[in-house]
Design a protein around this motif. Structure first.
Motif, mmCIF file in Angstrom:
data_model
loop_
_atom_site.group_PDB
_atom_site.id
_atom_site.type_symbol
_atom_site.label_atom_id
_atom_site.label_comp_id
_atom_site.label_asym_id
_atom_site.label_seq_id
_atom_site.Cartn_x
_atom_site.Cartn_y
_atom_site.Cartn_z
ATOM 1 N N TYR A 127 1.067 -1.252 0.232
ATOM 2 C CA TYR A 127 0.110 -0.256 -0.303
ATOM 3 C C TYR A 127 0.729 1.541 -0.251
ATOM 4 O O TYR A 127 0.713 1.876 -0.526
ATOM 5 C CB TYR A 127 -1.018 -0.122 1.270
ATOM 6 N N THR A 128 1.786 1.330 0.338
ATOM 7 C CA THR A 128 2.723 2.300 0.850
ATOM 8 C C THR A 128 3.937 2.402 -0.342
ATOM 9 O O THR A 128 3.641 3.657 -1.041
ATOM 10 C CB THR A 128 4.140 2.530 1.512
ATOM 11 N N ALA A 129 3.568 1.230 -1.413
ATOM 12 C CA ALA A 129 4.598 1.681 -2.047
ATOM 13 C C ALA A 129 3.346 2.147 -3.721
ATOM 14 O O ALA A 129 3.631 3.027 -4.602
ATOM 15 C CB ALA A 129 4.935 0.390 -3.190
ATOM 16 N N ALA A 130 1.860 1.303 -3.369
ATOM 17 C CA ALA A 130 0.967 2.445 -4.221
ATOM 18 C C ALA A 130 1.089 3.742 -4.281
ATOM 19 O O ALA A 130 0.127 4.619 -4.899
ATOM 20 C CB ALA A 130 -0.567 1.157 -4.018
ATOM 21 N N ILE A 131 1.289 3.958 -2.880
ATOM 22 C CA ILE A 131 0.435 5.491 -2.544
ATOM 23 C C ILE A 131 1.605 6.505 -2.918
ATOM 24 O O ILE A 131 1.661 7.239 -3.893
ATOM 25 C CB ILE A 131 0.389 5.675 -1.139
ATOM 26 N N ARG A 132 3.125 5.892 -2.868
ATOM 27 C CA ARG A 132 4.079 6.609 -3.447
ATOM 28 C C ARG A 132 4.946 7.147 -5.164
ATOM 29 O O ARG A 132 4.554 7.420 -6.287
ATOM 30 C CB ARG A 132 5.759 5.669 -2.755
ATOM 31 N N LEU A 133 3.912 5.762 -5.810
ATOM 32 C CA LEU A 133 3.509 6.100 -7.098
ATOM 33 C C LEU A 133 1.771 6.390 -7.379
ATOM 34 O O LEU A 133 1.734 6.573 -8.520
ATOM 35 C CB LEU A 133 3.563 4.466 -8.012
ATOM 36 N N GLY A 134 0.913 7.114 -7.179
ATOM 37 C CA GLY A 134 -0.018 8.362 -7.066
ATOM 38 C C GLY A 134 -0.954 6.943 -7.594
ATOM 39 O O GLY A 134 -1.884 7.894 -8.076
ATOM 40 N N ARG A 135 -1.036 5.799 -7.376
ATOM 41 C CA ARG A 135 -1.976 4.254 -7.537
ATOM 42 C C ARG A 135 -2.874 4.536 -6.464
ATOM 43 O O ARG A 135 -3.816 3.278 -6.745
ATOM 44 C CB ARG A 135 -0.924 3.300 -7.953
ATOM 45 N N ARG A 136 -2.841 5.430 -4.952
ATOM 46 C CA ARG A 136 -3.946 4.640 -4.023
ATOM 47 C C ARG A 136 -3.001 6.073 -3.611
ATOM 48 O O ARG A 136 -2.459 6.678 -3.377
ATOM 49 C CB ARG A 136 -3.353 3.487 -3.358
ATOM 50 N N GLU A 137 -5.075 6.222 -2.910
ATOM 51 C CA GLU A 137 -4.531 7.964 -1.922
ATOM 52 C C GLU A 137 -4.651 7.213 -0.590
ATOM 53 O O GLU A 137 -5.294 5.983 0.135
ATOM 54 C CB GLU A 137 -5.753 8.681 -1.907
ATOM 55 N N TRP A 138 -4.001 8.142 0.222
ATOM 56 C CA TRP A 138 -4.341 7.490 1.652
ATOM 57 C C TRP A 138 -5.951 7.643 2.560
ATOM 58 O O TRP A 138 -6.850 8.079 2.096
ATOM 59 C CB TRP A 138 -3.396 8.466 2.952
#
Length: 463
Positions: free
Chosen positions: A452-463
């Motif tokens: 999830y941290t990786a997806a957030i850093r990639l802009g593919r998920r949000e907090w």
């Protein structure tokens, strides 16, 4: 001369699986093994060492009992004879199962002896001639001991002899900082030895070094001395002591002394008296069998799998290679091996489970890659277990989010990495891993959090 559809040379895990897979395709099989069914993994490697890892873990946990509110009086000591007896019982059970399965399979004939090629379709096993349409080589590998000056005088242990020690050495020197050397070092350290590991470069140099820094701290905290950057030049026996002479990273002379010496610097092929030239099978390096990407050798009816080809020397990879080789050999397949999601583990504590590439490897392979990490200090299950050491890392492609690697240094890290293996095997993305619901409280939540941290850093998920 007895003739068969398939001859398999080597009765380790790969050879046994090859025999049974051939039988499942209605083929007759000659299985040749010169030692014990089960090979290195089941009798001299994976299974016996993990039995001893468990004994060492119990000793270590007992010394930590006070942390959990449990009082244990007296010193925690290892009875090496009982540790070895337990290991032997486990190995005997596994070997008995293998022997029973072979004996109960009518289409498999077991030849106990050494195989030698007479031509590409003919073998001789201690006087018996065997003919086969297809032949699969699964001859394995063995510990390699360099020809250092003094090596005959010292007669060092390898991982094979270490499994049968009848007492814990007071001082053990381990030459080799790879996965075998470190596993053995921690086993003996926890069972009571003062251990020094000698490594020419850095320990586990092929791994993510941020994780290895954490493992290094743990090993040193347990009293294991790591002499990295130290090369061995010669060995010496002096009374009942072993002396390892070498030079450190500044080329200054060093001498390390101990009661026993374990050499764990790599493995070498076991070809015995195969007489590969008669079969038209070529080798590379020190004698690894040359194969193409379909696991065919330089002789069209002969295939090779497992450690003997000198690639990824892990039992689970060998089992995968068997499936590919059998389909190609018996079903006229043209399937190439794919190691993209081939995992492995280092069974230290914490364990290192790995699949895929490090960030550096991904960048070298041409990916625009990134990484995200997660630690265990605040993970509920890790706190309950008292196992907060370690870190997880996900490596992903910036553009597509494809998961390129997953690295897990953790309590039971070898178990935790498996869901990343499934995602990578399907060429999946970090969000596929992050979106899966994980049970709470478990160590596996860390996998979810890392992705999830990786997806957030990639802009593919949000907090």
């Amino acid at each position: 001369m007895e003739t068969y559809d398939v001859a398999v040379i080597g009765g380790g895990v790969a050879g046994l699986q090859a025999a049974f897979r051939a039988v499942a395709r209605d083929r007759t099989v000659a299985l040749v093994e010169k030692e014990v069914l089960g090979g290195t993994c089941l009798t001299r490697g994976c299974i016996p060492t993990k039995a001893m890892v468990r004994s060492a873990e119990v000793a270590h946990l007992a010394r930590r009992a006070e942390e959990f509110g449990i009082d244990i009086e007296g010193e925690i000591e290892a009875d090496m004879n009982r540790v070895v007896d337990r290991k032997d019982r486990i190995v005997e059970d596994v070997v008995d199962v293998n022997r029973h399965e072979v004996a109960e399979t009518d289409a498999v004939d077991l030849y106990e002896g050494t195989a030698t090629f007479e031509d590409p379709h003919t073998l001789r096993v201690d006087g018996d001639a065997i003919g086969a349409d297809q032949i699969i080589l699964a001859t394995g590998a063995r510990p390699f001991v360099p020809d250092w000056p003094g090596v005959d005088e010292v007669d060092p242990l390898t991982s094979r002899e270490l499994l049968d020690l009848d007492e814990v050495p007071d001082e053990l020197i381990v030459v080799g900082g790879g996965y075998i050397g470190l596993e053995c070092a921690q086993i003996l350290g926890r069972l009571g030895s003062d251990v020094t590991v000698v490594q020419r470069s850095v320990i586990l140099k092929q791994e993510d070094q941020q994780l290895i820094d954490l493992l290094r701290e743990r090993l040193e905290a347990e009293g294991i001395e790591l002499r990295e950057g130290t090369g061995v030049e010669r060995l010496e026996a002096k009374g009942d002591r072993v002396l390892v002479h070498g030079a450190d990273e500044d080329n200054e002379p060093v001498t390390i002394t101990g009661d026993e010496l374990l050499v764990a610097v790599g493995r070498e092929p076991v070809d015995g008296d195969l007489n590969l030239d008669q079969a038209g099978v070529e080798t590379w390096g020190p004698g690894w069998i040359e194969t193409d990407d379909q696991l065919g050798t330089t002789q069209e009816n002969i295939w090779a799998v497992g450690d003997c080809i000198g690639e990824q020397m892990f039992t689970h990879v060998a089992r995968y290679e068997v499936e590919v080789a059998i389909r190609n050999a018996l079903e006229d397949g043209e399937e190439a091996v794919d190691y993209f999601a081939a995992p492995y583990a280092v069974f230290t504590d914490p364990q290192l489970g790995r699949v895929g590439m490090t960030l550096e490897e991904a960048e070298d392979a041409g990916y625009d890659a990134m990484e995200a990490e997660w630690t265990f200090e605040h993970l509920g299950k890790a706190l309950c277990l008292g196992e907060t050491d370690g870190m997880m890392k996900a490596v992903a492609d910036r553009e597509t989010g494809q998961l390129l690697g997953f690295h897990c240094l953790a309590h039971e890290g070898a178990e935790l990495v498996h869901e990343a293996i499934v995602v990578m095997n399907d060429r999946g993305t970090v969000e596929e891993l992050s979106d899966a619901i994980h049970i709470h409280p478990t160590m596996a939540e860390g996998v979810n959090d890392t992705a999830y941290t990786a997806a957030i850093r990639l802009g593919r998920r949000e907090w």
